[in-house]
Design an enzyme around this catalytic site. Structure first.
Site, PDB file in Angstrom:
ATOM      1  N   HIS A 209     -18.787   5.509  12.697  1.00 35.38           N
ATOM      2  CA  HIS A 209     -17.972   4.486  12.173  1.00 35.38           C
ATOM      3  C   HIS A 209     -18.618   4.130  10.720  1.00 35.38           C
ATOM      4  O   HIS A 209     -18.007   4.250   9.647  1.00 35.38           O
ATOM      5  CB  HIS A 209     -18.155   3.401  12.902  1.00 35.38           C
ATOM      6  CG  HIS A 209     -17.090   3.543  14.054  1.00 35.38           C
ATOM      7  ND1 HIS A 209     -15.719   4.094  13.904  1.00 35.38           N
ATOM      8  CD2 HIS A 209     -17.413   2.929  15.472  1.00 35.38           C
ATOM      9  CE1 HIS A 209     -15.364   4.004  15.474  1.00 35.38           C
ATOM     10  NE2 HIS A 209     -16.248   3.310  16.105  1.00 35.38           N
TER      11      HIS A 209
ATOM     12  N   TRP B 142      -8.018  -2.408  20.617  1.00 35.24           N
ATOM     13  CA  TRP B 142      -8.369  -3.661  21.468  1.00 35.24           C
ATOM     14  C   TRP B 142      -8.841  -3.006  22.655  1.00 35.24           C
ATOM     15  O   TRP B 142      -9.710  -3.755  23.385  1.00 35.24           O
ATOM     16  CB  TRP B 142      -7.633  -4.858  21.265  1.00 35.24           C
ATOM     17  CG  TRP B 142      -7.413  -5.531  19.864  1.00 35.24           C
ATOM     18  CD1 TRP B 142      -6.306  -5.517  19.174  1.00 35.24           C
ATOM     19  CD2 TRP B 142      -8.423  -6.286  19.325  1.00 35.24           C
ATOM     20  NE1 TRP B 142      -6.650  -6.365  18.023  1.00 35.24           N
ATOM     21  CE2 TRP B 142      -7.863  -6.685  18.073  1.00 35.24           C
ATOM     22  CE3 TRP B 142      -9.689  -6.536  19.754  1.00 35.24           C
ATOM     23  CZ2 TRP B 142      -8.501  -7.591  17.183  1.00 35.24           C
ATOM     24  CZ3 TRP B 142     -10.262  -7.542  18.803  1.00 35.24           C
ATOM     25  CH2 TRP B 142      -9.694  -7.950  17.376  1.00 35.24           C
TER      26      TRP B 142
ATOM     27  N   ARG C 239       0.224  13.167  15.420  1.00 40.41           N
ATOM     28  CA  ARG C 239       1.224  12.104  15.912  1.00 40.41           C
ATOM     29  C   ARG C 239       1.053  10.895  14.842  1.00 40.41           C
ATOM     30  O   ARG C 239      -0.255  11.006  14.394  1.00 40.41           O
ATOM     31  CB  ARG C 239       0.979  11.794  17.399  1.00 40.41           C
ATOM     32  CG  ARG C 239      -0.609  11.367  17.459  1.00 40.41           C
ATOM     33  CD  ARG C 239      -0.741  10.999  19.107  1.00 40.41           C
ATOM     34  NE  ARG C 239      -2.113  10.617  19.463  1.00 40.41           N
ATOM     35  CZ  ARG C 239      -2.678  11.186  19.807  1.00 40.41           C
ATOM     36  NH1 ARG C 239      -2.956  12.464  19.922  1.00 40.41           N
ATOM     37  NH2 ARG C 239      -4.164  11.052  20.058  1.00 40.41           N
ATOM     38  N   LEU C 240       2.077  10.226  14.752  1.00 42.45           N
ATOM     39  CA  LEU C 240       1.803   8.881  14.104  1.00 42.45           C
ATOM     40  C   LEU C 240       0.986   7.822  14.719  1.00 42.45           C
ATOM     41  O   LEU C 240       0.252   6.930  13.891  1.00 42.45           O
ATOM     42  CB  LEU C 240       3.247   8.429  13.733  1.00 42.45           C
ATOM     43  CG  LEU C 240       3.807   8.907  12.430  1.00 42.45           C
ATOM     44  CD1 LEU C 240       5.338   8.263  12.405  1.00 42.45           C
ATOM     45  CD2 LEU C 240       3.073   8.447  11.195  1.00 42.45           C
TER      46      LEU C 240
ATOM     47  N   ASP D 236      -8.970   9.220  11.761  1.00 44.57           N
ATOM     48  CA  ASP D 236      -9.282   9.583  12.950  1.00 44.57           C
ATOM     49  C   ASP D 236     -10.647  10.547  12.939  1.00 44.57           C
ATOM     50  O   ASP D 236     -10.558  11.509  12.371  1.00 44.57           O
ATOM     51  CB  ASP D 236      -8.251  10.281  13.912  1.00 44.57           C
ATOM     52  CG  ASP D 236      -8.203  10.093  15.269  1.00 44.57           C
ATOM     53  OD1 ASP D 236      -9.018   9.170  15.746  1.00 44.57           O
ATOM     54  OD2 ASP D 236      -7.617  10.777  15.901  1.00 44.57           O
TER      55      ASP D 236
ATOM     56  N   LEU E  25      -5.079  -0.153  -8.326  1.00 42.52           N
ATOM     57  CA  LEU E  25      -4.828   0.402  -6.955  1.00 42.52           C
ATOM     58  C   LEU E  25      -4.357  -0.637  -6.050  1.00 42.52           C
ATOM     59  O   LEU E  25      -5.314  -1.607  -6.085  1.00 42.52           O
ATOM     60  CB  LEU E  25      -5.763   1.291  -6.453  1.00 42.52           C
ATOM     61  CG  LEU E  25      -5.676   1.855  -5.103  1.00 42.52           C
ATOM     62  CD1 LEU E  25      -4.762   2.932  -4.904  1.00 42.52           C
ATOM     63  CD2 LEU E  25      -7.176   2.426  -4.801  1.00 42.52           C
TER      64      LEU E  25
END
Length: 224
Positions: free
Chosen positions: A19, A51, A176-177, A2, A113
């Site tokens: 981004h 979205w 928060r998740l 985030d 990985l």
């Protein structure tokens, strides 16, 4: 992951640049995981709620994802990384969806990985689809409601075959998740960091791993 937009806005740059820098942070994160022996890494790249963002930002994110699948796949493959996707990648355009499937197939046998990309993913939706799988088996007479266990439901989730996360890292100061791996994170340790994702690097990753190493994990039991 985030903070891309806030990183860009604080520098008076287009969100797309944030981004792009976030994608660079992904590369650093993957390299650090490989370097320090992390075997499973899941990146929440695009949530089902994303979205709702502007069509321009979604287009930028999609283009960036396509670029890295095309131009970084061979590098990941040579490093022994297995790429897998959870969520609803079919909601993206068909060309990108097919490229993602080819990337999964090409890297399927790699073991260094396991890199999971959560694309158009939502933890609640994951639980719902798992419930539907079990409900269908009950309707067909192949399963009784009394037979449903946590293990059965877990096996019906999209992350089946991947261990539940030991550590969940959330950047940008949010605590928060946000609908990420809700079932799977029941006993995960959590690290919330103020750093914006484009600034996340090896030192931040190691700080989180160091925190995790000091935790005493009891899984509901008492310490030994």
């Amino acid at each position: 992951m985030d903070g891309n937009g806030r990183w860009a806005r604080s520098r008076r740059l287009p969100v797309a640049v944030g981004h792009q820098q976030g994608a660079e942070a992904v590369q650093r994160c993957v390299q650090t995981a490989i370097k320090h022996g992390v075997k499973y890494l899941t990146l929440y790249a695009f949530s089902s709620e994303n979205w709702r963002r502007s069509s321009e930002e979604i287009k930028d994110l999609t283009s960036l994802l396509r670029f890295y699948v095309r131009h970084k796949l061979n590098e990941l493959h040579e490093q022994g990384v297995r790429l897998q996707v959870i969520g609803e990648p079919e909601r993206f355009d068909n060309a990108l969806y097919e490229e993602l499937k080819r990337a999964e197939a090409k890297t399927h046998a790699n073991t260094k990985l396991v890199l999971t990309l959560a694309l158009s993913y939502g933890g609640r939706a994951d639980i719902v689809q798992a419930s539907r799988v079990l409900a269908q088996k009950i309707a067909q007479g192949a399963l009784s409601p009394e037979d449903i266990t946590e293990e059965l439901l877990g096996a019906a989730l999209q992350t089946s075959g991947t261990p539940d996360p030991d550590l969940v890292i959330r950047t940008s100061g949010e605590c928060r998740l946000s609908n990420f791996l809700l079932w799977q994170s029941a006993y995960a340790e959590f690290v919330f960091m103020d750093v914006l994702w484009p600034d996340f690097g090896e030192s931040e990753f190691l700080e989180a791993l160091s925190y995790f190493a000091k935790r005493q994990r009891r899984f509901g039991g008492r310490p030994a």
